[in-house]
Design an enzyme around this catalytic site. Structure first.
Site, PDB file in Angstrom:
ATOM      1  N   ILE A 110     -10.296  37.673  -4.531  1.00 39.49           N
ATOM      2  CA  ILE A 110      -9.237  37.381  -5.476  1.00 39.49           C
ATOM      3  C   ILE A 110     -10.386  36.285  -6.106  1.00 39.49           C
ATOM      4  CG2 ILE A 110      -7.699  34.227  -4.910  1.00 39.49           C
ATOM      5  CD1 ILE A 110      -6.123  36.133  -2.499  1.00 39.49           C
ATOM      6  N   TYR A 127      -6.419  38.382  12.567  1.00 38.95           N
ATOM      7  CA  TYR A 127      -6.567  38.057  11.144  1.00 38.95           C
ATOM      8  C   TYR A 127      -6.072  37.086  11.083  1.00 38.95           C
ATOM      9  CZ  TYR A 127      -5.843  36.798   6.343  1.00 38.95           C
ATOM     10  OH  TYR A 127      -5.857  36.237   4.800  1.00 38.95           O
ATOM     11  N   ALA A 182     -17.299  36.983  -4.279  1.00 39.12           N
ATOM     12  CA  ALA A 182     -17.305  38.381  -4.937  1.00 39.12           C
ATOM     13  C   ALA A 182     -16.213  39.838  -4.596  1.00 39.12           C
ATOM     14  CB  ALA A 182     -19.007  39.032  -4.820  1.00 39.12           C
ATOM     15  N   LYS A 217      -7.916  32.671  10.453  1.00 38.05           N
ATOM     16  CA  LYS A 217      -7.415  31.811   9.697  1.00 38.05           C
ATOM     17  C   LYS A 217      -6.924  30.832  10.054  1.00 38.05           C
ATOM     18  CE  LYS A 217      -7.422  32.939   5.602  1.00 38.05           C
ATOM     19  NZ  LYS A 217      -9.151  32.798   4.807  1.00 38.05           N
ATOM     20  N   THR A 222      -3.793  31.583   3.744  1.00 38.69           N
ATOM     21  CA  THR A 222      -2.238  31.662   3.824  1.00 38.69           C
ATOM     22  C   THR A 222      -1.112  32.109   4.858  1.00 38.69           C
ATOM     23  OG1 THR A 222      -1.757  34.796   4.844  1.00 38.69           O
ATOM     24  CG2 THR A 222      -3.745  33.421   6.006  1.00 38.69           C
ATOM     25  N   ASP A 223      -0.072  32.397   4.139  1.00 42.58           N
ATOM     26  CA  ASP A 223       1.549  32.293   4.675  1.00 42.58           C
ATOM     27  C   ASP A 223       1.241  32.918   6.549  1.00 42.58           C
ATOM     28  OD1 ASP A 223       1.323  34.839   4.101  1.00 42.58           O
ATOM     29  OD2 ASP A 223       3.228  34.997   2.599  1.00 42.58           O
ATOM     30  N   GLU A 224       0.863  33.987   6.242  1.00 41.09           N
ATOM     31  CA  GLU A 224       0.486  34.331   7.789  1.00 41.09           C
ATOM     32  C   GLU A 224       0.200  34.269   8.442  1.00 41.09           C
ATOM     33  OE1 GLU A 224      -1.742  38.633   7.367  1.00 41.09           O
ATOM     34  OE2 GLU A 224      -1.112  38.495   5.334  1.00 41.09           O
TER      35      GLU A 224
HETATM   36  P1  NAD Z   1     -11.964  40.249   0.163  1.00 42.72           P
HETATM   37  O1  NAD Z   1     -12.141  40.948   1.276  1.00 42.72           O
HETATM   38  O2  NAD Z   1     -11.345  40.870  -1.295  1.00 42.72           O
HETATM   39  O3  NAD Z   1     -12.730  39.290  -0.008  1.00 42.72           O
HETATM   40  C1  NAD Z   1     -13.011  38.349   0.499  1.00 42.72           C
HETATM   41  C2  NAD Z   1     -14.565  37.879   0.399  1.00 42.72           C
HETATM   42  O4  NAD Z   1     -15.565  37.011   1.424  1.00 42.72           O
HETATM   43  C3  NAD Z   1     -15.648  39.500   0.156  1.00 42.72           C
HETATM   44  O5  NAD Z   1     -16.706  39.417  -1.346  1.00 42.72           O
HETATM   45  C4  NAD Z   1     -16.459  39.011   0.964  1.00 42.72           C
HETATM   46  O6  NAD Z   1     -17.937  40.265   1.060  1.00 42.72           O
HETATM   47  C5  NAD Z   1     -16.667  37.961   1.441  1.00 42.72           C
HETATM   48  N1  NAD Z   1     -17.208  37.452   2.726  1.00 42.72           N
HETATM   49  C6  NAD Z   1     -16.505  37.922   4.123  1.00 42.72           C
HETATM   50  N2  NAD Z   1     -17.337  37.257   5.141  1.00 42.72           N
HETATM   51  C7  NAD Z   1     -18.634  36.065   4.618  1.00 42.72           C
HETATM   52  C8  NAD Z   1     -19.210  35.068   5.586  1.00 42.72           C
HETATM   53  N3  NAD Z   1     -19.006  34.920   6.800  1.00 42.72           N
HETATM   54  N4  NAD Z   1     -19.476  35.146   4.267  1.00 42.72           N
HETATM   55  C9  NAD Z   1     -19.954  34.915   2.736  1.00 42.72           C
HETATM   56  N5  NAD Z   1     -19.183  35.818   1.913  1.00 42.72           N
HETATM   57  C10 NAD Z   1     -17.913  36.726   3.225  1.00 42.72           C
HETATM   58  O7  NAD Z   1     -10.647  38.893   0.143  1.00 42.72           O
HETATM   59  P2  NAD Z   1      -9.665  38.940  -0.836  1.00 42.72           P
HETATM   60  O8  NAD Z   1      -8.160  39.075  -1.067  1.00 42.72           O
HETATM   61  O9  NAD Z   1      -9.832  38.130  -2.002  1.00 42.72           O
HETATM   62  O10 NAD Z   1      -8.897  36.791  -0.178  1.00 42.72           O
HETATM   63  C11 NAD Z   1      -9.972  35.557  -0.363  1.00 42.72           C
HETATM   64  C12 NAD Z   1      -9.406  34.602   0.778  1.00 42.72           C
HETATM   65  O11 NAD Z   1      -7.477  34.715  -0.479  1.00 42.72           O
HETATM   66  C13 NAD Z   1      -9.429  35.298   2.069  1.00 42.72           C
HETATM   67  O12 NAD Z   1      -9.682  33.589   2.287  1.00 42.72           O
HETATM   68  C14 NAD Z   1      -7.642  35.531   2.481  1.00 42.72           C
HETATM   69  O13 NAD Z   1      -7.610  35.259   4.023  1.00 42.72           O
HETATM   70  C15 NAD Z   1      -7.208  34.260   1.313  1.00 42.72           C
HETATM   71  N6  NAD Z   1      -5.415  35.456   0.971  1.00 42.72           N
HETATM   72  C16 NAD Z   1      -5.636  36.402   0.948  1.00 42.72           C
HETATM   73  C17 NAD Z   1      -3.761  36.893   0.520  1.00 42.72           C
HETATM   74  C18 NAD Z   1      -4.404  38.643  -0.310  1.00 42.72           C
HETATM   75  O14 NAD Z   1      -3.134  38.768  -0.847  1.00 42.72           O
HETATM   76  N7  NAD Z   1      -5.405  38.520  -0.454  1.00 42.72           N
HETATM   77  C19 NAD Z   1      -3.274  35.879   0.600  1.00 42.72           C
HETATM   78  C20 NAD Z   1      -3.223  35.211   1.002  1.00 42.72           C
HETATM   79  C21 NAD Z   1      -4.632  33.936   1.052  1.00 42.72           C
END
Ligand code: NAD
Length: 338
Positions: free
Chosen positions: A18, A155, A15, A159, A131-133
């Site tokens: 991504i 963060y 939800a 990760k 993530t690249d981070e």
């Molecule tokens: P987001 O914060 O929009 O969404 C995270 C979702 O995870 C939310 O819906 C939240 O309710 C849910 N969540 C959080 N903790 C939870 C738990 N313990 N159990 C169940 N659900 C839980 O994040 P995003 O930007 O969509 O990122 C998604 C993934 O992609 C993450 O793992 C992030 O590290 C990775 N990522 C993001 C980016 C970016 O630029 N946004 C880049 C690289 C990787």
């Protein structure tokens, strides 16, 4: 598979920004043969989780509200799944500076609980989204998948912990899990605390935007649809135990990005407030993605096209972001410089 031969896909964190894009793409026919998948979204619905992100596919997936740290819940949801893709995480670096506990819980411990549940259930395909981070910061050149992990923020450290646990389940137990690492995503339905939607929504409202430090931090931007295509390539053709980079299409400093956002919203530099830099702020990230390209993946969305579409989306979808603005602002409030 279900009795009707439909693949069962569990999307944890589905939800969020991504994860929801991945579900919309899957059910929307972006990946031939998967449009009829039997999708379950498991999400805790933190401040960042929003079922409105899944409105375009409403009624076509099963929703379970819950935490990936909850072993009992996982034992009821994971068995029988053909694919598990884990997006669930705390994701905002600024928030991890003021409070890291939830990050360690969801991003590290949660991955362990999920990997264990997948192992016990014998799930044949697992993908951990990262993530690249986790690599820290790189002045020149690009990381390949064998670069050492050297994270700087709570963060990215949490990760990295999740990545190491997932890799350990692959090596120790033979769990068929692959890890993807991607750069900065942008696109529709991104929570308006991240730089692009934060700046766009504030500029659309005639407000000022905060630019960290000297603004020369470099990020590699990728449209969320390209990220999801890369993930699906790994779901379908990635090798268990391997890491895959999903690189973006535009390396920009934050000053260059701000310039583009000002232009796109018809604003000027008088709207930009310079604020003290984020502590531990990484200078540059850069991923080499040859390994994923060898599986047939290429990004398709140019930054120009993707940004124009994204700005148009936020301009048209006040109904989506206005209710979120009151919910919470970033926990780390940057201070103006000087
Ligand atoms: P987001 O914060 O929009 O969404 C995270 C979702 O995870 C939310 O819906 C939240 O309710 C849910 N969540 C959080 N903790 C939870 C738990 N313990 N159990 C169940 N659900 C839980 O994040 P995003 O930007 O969509 O990122 C998604 C993934 O992609 C993450 O793992 C992030 O590290 C990775 N990522 C993001 C980016 C970016 O630029 N946004 C880049 C690289 C990787």
């Amino acid at each position: 598979m279900t009795g009707t031969g439909r693949r069962r896909v569990l999307v944890t964190g589905g939800a969020g920004f991504i994860g929801s894009a991945y579900v919309r793409a899957l059910l929307g026919g972006a990946h031939p043969g998967w449009e009829h998948a039997d999708v379950t979204v498991l999400d805790k619905l933190t401040y960042a989780g929003n079922l409105a992100n899944l409105a375009p596919v409403e009624g076509r997936y099963r929703f379970v509200r819950g935490d990936i740290c909850d072993d009992a819940l996982l034992a009821s949801v994971v068995p029988g799944q053909d694919v598990v893709v884990n997006f669930a995480a705390e994701t905002h670096v600024d928030r991890s500076i003021t409070g890291a506990a939830d990050f360690v819980r969801s991003n590290t411990q949660g991955v362990q609980a999920l990997m264990q549940a997948c192992l016990e259930a014998g799930v044949p395909r697992v993908v951990q989204i990262s993530t690249d981070e986790v690599y820290g910061s790189i002045e020149r050149g690009s990381w390949d998948e064998s670069a050492p992990l050297d994270p700087n923020s709570p963060y990215s450290a949490a990760k990295a912990g999740g990545d190491l646990i997932a890799a350990a389940y692959a090596r120790t137990h033979g769990l068929p899990v692959s890890i993807t690492r991607c750069g900065n995503n942008y696109g529709p339905y991104q929570y308006p605390e991240k730089i692009i939607p934060l700046f766009v929504t504030r500029l659309l409202d005639g407000e000022r935007v905060p630019l960290y430090g000297d603004g020369r931090n470099v990020r590699d931007w990728i449209h969320v649809d390209d990220h999801c295509r890369g993930i699906q390539t790994v779901v379908e053709r990635g090798a268990p135990g391997e890491v895959y980079h999903i690189a973006g299409t535009a390396e920009l400093t934050n000053v260059q990005l701000t310039e583009r956002l000002l232009e796109a919203t018809g604003s000027d530099w008088s709207r930009v407030e310079r604020v003290r830099d984020r502590p531990g702020h990484d200078r540059r990230y850069s991923l080499a993605d040859d390994k994923l390209r060898a599986l047939g993946h290429t990004p398709r969305v140019s930054f120009d096209e993707g940004l124009a579409r994204t700005v148009a989306w936020y301009a048209a979808r006040r109904d989506w972001w206005e209710p979120l603005r009151g919910r919470t602002r970033s926990a780390f409030t940057p201070e103006p410089t000087g």
